[in-house]
Design an enzyme around this catalytic site. Structure first.
Site, short mmCIF file in Angstrom:
data_model
loop_
_atom_site.label_atom_id
_atom_site.label_comp_id
_atom_site.label_asym_id
_atom_site.label_seq_id
_atom_site.Cartn_x
_atom_site.Cartn_y
_atom_site.Cartn_z
N SER A 1 1.16 -1.16 0.22
CA SER A 1 -0.17 0.00 0.48
C SER A 1 1.16 0.97 -0.20
CB SER A 1 -0.69 -0.16 1.48
OG SER A 1 -2.21 0.97 1.08
N HIS B 1 -7.43 -4.63 -1.34
CA HIS B 1 -6.15 -4.31 -1.27
C HIS B 1 -5.77 -5.93 -0.45
CE1 HIS B 1 -3.83 -1.52 -1.12
NE2 HIS B 1 -4.08 -1.25 0.57
N ASP C 1 -8.38 -4.72 -6.20
CA ASP C 1 -8.23 -3.50 -4.77
C ASP C 1 -9.26 -2.75 -5.51
OD1 ASP C 1 -7.18 -1.70 -4.08
OD2 ASP C 1 -5.21 -2.84 -4.15
#
Length: 710
Positions: A580, A687, A655
């Site tokens: 991320s 995600h 995602d």
């Protein structure tokens, strides 16, 4: 005995003892940190309302046991088998139950709600929700149950009649769900008033928000599923707050007072139900007004306070009312550089700043019955801790928790007892009971579940940031057979973004167990919480504003300098991995500092901030129109020609947080530049790759590092 024989015998015992140590597998390192190796705790601890008795669960949440502040010997209270027999349910555990009163608990069985009386071992269904419903939310009396179906809001009243609150056929009008993509501390969209006279709810109009296509590969042919995803600088949702009057059946709406695309956040009812407080934040997120509205008419009453900041203002906490008979409230603010507590009256009078700490308050966990003492979490002076304090309305502050570490405290109904469960670097878990005078008794202390396993050690230190003055916390994990005369490769694990802190004074020091597995493969595993990360105050975090990736990278390079200063580090065999924001950092470092790392694995990375969501992205980067230079400097797409080492990119194809467009666009740039990289998609994953698939993920990540960092 001959000395030589003694020496040989001692060596034999040492080798035998070492040989008997078990090895943690990578699968255990990914899945078992909080299961097999989880510390012993008083699981699911709850105070029984209006008593000094408490309960917790044993036998995998199938048995509720009870003890008291005067008798700590636990006794069986409720067996799950008795509950299932009485209610006709097939519950597998007690997880998620609540107390209705001191004698009755609320049981939730997949949306069917029952009351269960302990003494008589009997119960009855009190409400049930529809099979296709979501966001079930009870009122405080546990009589009215609100819920959503698709984009509309309903509730069952105490007579179990279904009441329609909204009936919008336009799917772009969504009621009763979270708004603003759950930023600003928003975690729900339904708000019963204290006495159940009103039902407030968020409503968002997503008509102007672009559809973003995600591919469902489980159908034949594959099907595109559209997601509403407002990207930075583009049109966003329009919020408003509805207030449904239970007696009249009518709804009034509150719209943003200043601009239609302002954010409406941190909605709170006053205890007397007369008013609603809403923090209205402009889209630029640098100007916030805390507004009061009349609950019956929806009319604006007054603005209590206004906060502005050149970087951002980020309201994340509802107004807290310590006394159920007063509309005076407590507000969190970072206006003096650290999040502190401020006391106001509903008529807009500032009463007192309750805390004046040079460290952030993080969460209010309650108040005593008279509202004269407020209990809250804060880091204390060392930012890796999470301690619990109390403060009275005159501003007298007292530390409740006596040990440094990461604490979770639950206060009894009368405010006279504090249950404290904490861990720190050397303590797997300890459960304590404090009385009002803060005299402490130990209820449970866990043994170290890693005894008998090959397990390395972690060193926690500080280094100076790139500014030369700020201390940064570091964690260095070494293998159990560490030899300072050897040279070790290093895996740097990075996040580096806001709202996250990787190094904490908890057991394992905030590390994932797989990092200790990696150390046993002959690696050092290193982490530094750079400026921009959490729990160190506004100045520390806001250095990223308008230039994500700049100061963070320079701080990470200071971490690399520190590693290379250690005689046992092989400075030519450094690897980096993150997910991320950590994926953004990984790709940024690999491309902007190309001579640093030999190999990198980036998961779910932001590669160009213009493709990220409005609410988070515009807080930290503004818009391309306002800050094109900052976007250009942060975009990793502009540095692909710099790649020197091995790079693996990983992304979940579904995602909906960092959409796959980020990684695919980066891959395209590498192709155009003639650069070879590796790419691995996780089909249908969002995600975060979870469950058993995460074992596959971490095997992929760590094998890639080991194979390419020789």
């Amino acid at each position: 005995m001959n000395k030589k024989i003694v020496l040989i015998f001692g060596l034999f015992l040492a080798l035998t003892s070492q040989a008997q140590l078990k090895k943690i597998t990578l699968e255990e390192g990914v899945l078992q940190q909080n299961r097999k190796f989880g510390a012993d705790k008083l699981t699911g601890f709850q105070w029984i309302p209006n008593t000094n008795n408490y309960v917790y669960y044993t036998d995998a949440w199938t048995k509720m046991v009870t003890a008291s502040t005067t008798d700590k010997n636990a006794k069986d209270l409720i067996l799950l088998t008795d509950v299932n027999t009485a209610l006709g349910t097939k519950l597998k555990n007690f997880f998620g139950n609540e107390w209705l009163d001191s004698k009755t608990i609320l049981i939730n069985d997949n949306g069917n709600y029952y009351s269960y009386t302990i003494a008589s071992k009997s119960g009855a269904k009190i409400q049930e929700s529809l099979e296709n419903s979501d966001n079930q939310t009870f009122d405080s009396k546990k009589e009215n149950l609100a819920f959503t179906v698709d984009n509309n809001l309903y509730f069952f009243n105490k007579n179990k009649e279904k009441i329609t609150v909204t009936n919008n056929s336009d799917k772009n009008i969504v009621s009763g769900q979270t708004i603003s993509r759950s930023e600003f501390g928003i975690s729900n969209g339904i708000f019963w008033s204290p006495k159940s006279s009103y039902l407030a709810f968020y409503q968002k109009d997503e008509t102007d928000v672009a559809d973003y296509p995600l591919l469902d590969i489980t159908q034949t042919p594959g099907k595109l599923v559209n997601l509403k995803y407002p990207m930075i600088g583009q049109k966003s949702e329009k919020p408003r707050v509805g207030i449904y009057n239970i007696s009249s059946g009518k709804t009034v709406f509150i719209k943003p007072k200043n601009n239609a695309d302002d954010y409406l956040t941190n909605l709170t009812w006053t205890p007397d139900e007369k008013y609603i407080l809403i923090a209205e934040l402009n889209r630029g997120q640098n100007d916030m007004c805390l507004n009061v509205y009349d609950a019956n008419s929806g009319a604006f009453v007054r603005t209590i306070l206004n906060e502005t900041n050149d970087a951002w203002v980020e309201p994340e906490h509802d107004a807290f009312f310590p006394n159920a008979t007063s509309n005076n409230f407590i507000w969190f603010s970072e206006k003096d550089g650290f999040q502190n507590l401020y006391y106001y009256s509903i008529d807009g009078k500032f009463i007192k700043q309750l805390t004046n700490n040079k460290f952030p308050a993080r969460e209010i966990i309650g108040a005593n019955p008279t509202g004269t003492e407020i209990y809250f979490k804060a880091t204390g002076e060392i930012g890796t801790n999470m301690l619990v304090y109390k403060v009275d309305l005159k501003g007298k502050q007292t530390l409740i928790t006596k040990d440094l570490g990461v604490h979770n405290v639950i206060v009894s109904s009368d405010g006279n007892w504090f249950f404290d469960e904490f861990s720190n670097h050397s303590t797997p878990s300890k459960s304590l009971l404090y009385d009002k005078k803060l005299k402490v008794n130990t209820l449970l202390e866990s043994k170290n579940k890693y005894e008998g396993y090959e397990m390395g050690t972690a060193e926690i230190k500080t280094i100076k940031a790139a500014d030369g003055t700020t201390d940064l916390f570091t964690r260095l994990i070494k293998p159990s057979n560490f030899d300072s005369s050897k040279k070790y490769p290093v895996l740097v694990y990075v996040y580096g973004g806001p709202h996250a802190q990787l190094v904490t004074n908890s057991f394992l020091d905030g590390a994932n167990l797989w990092m200790y597995w990696m150390a046993e493969q002959g690696y050092l595993v290193f982490t530094v919480d750079n400026r921009g990360s959490d729990n160190r105050g506004f100045a520390f975090e806001s250095v990223i504003h308008g230039k994500c990736g700049t100061n963070e990278i320079e701080d990470q390079m200071k971490g690399v300098d520190y590693l290379k200063s250690l005689p046992y580090v092989d400075g030519n065999r450094l690897a980096v991995h993150g997910w991320s924001y950590g994926g953004f950092m990984t790709t940024s470092i690999m491309l902007r500092k190309p001579d640093t790392f030999k190999v990198a694995v980036a998961g779910g990375p932001v590669t160009d901030w213009k493709w990220y969501e409005v609410m988070y992205g515009e807080r930290y980067m503004d818009t391309p129109e306002e800050n094109q230079k900052g976007f250009d400097e942060a975009s990793v797409l502009n540095y692909v020609n710099n790649l020197k080492g091995k790079l693996l990119l990983i992304h979940g194809t579904n995602d909906d947080t960092v959409v796959e467009q980020h990684d695919l666009s980066l891959v395209k740039k590498f192709v155009e530049a003639g650069k070879q990289i590796d790419y691995f998609p996780y089909p249908m994953a969002k995600h975060n790759v979870q469950g058993k698939d995460r074992v596959h993920l971490m095997t992929k990540v760590l094998n890639y590092v080991i194979d390419n960092n020789k």
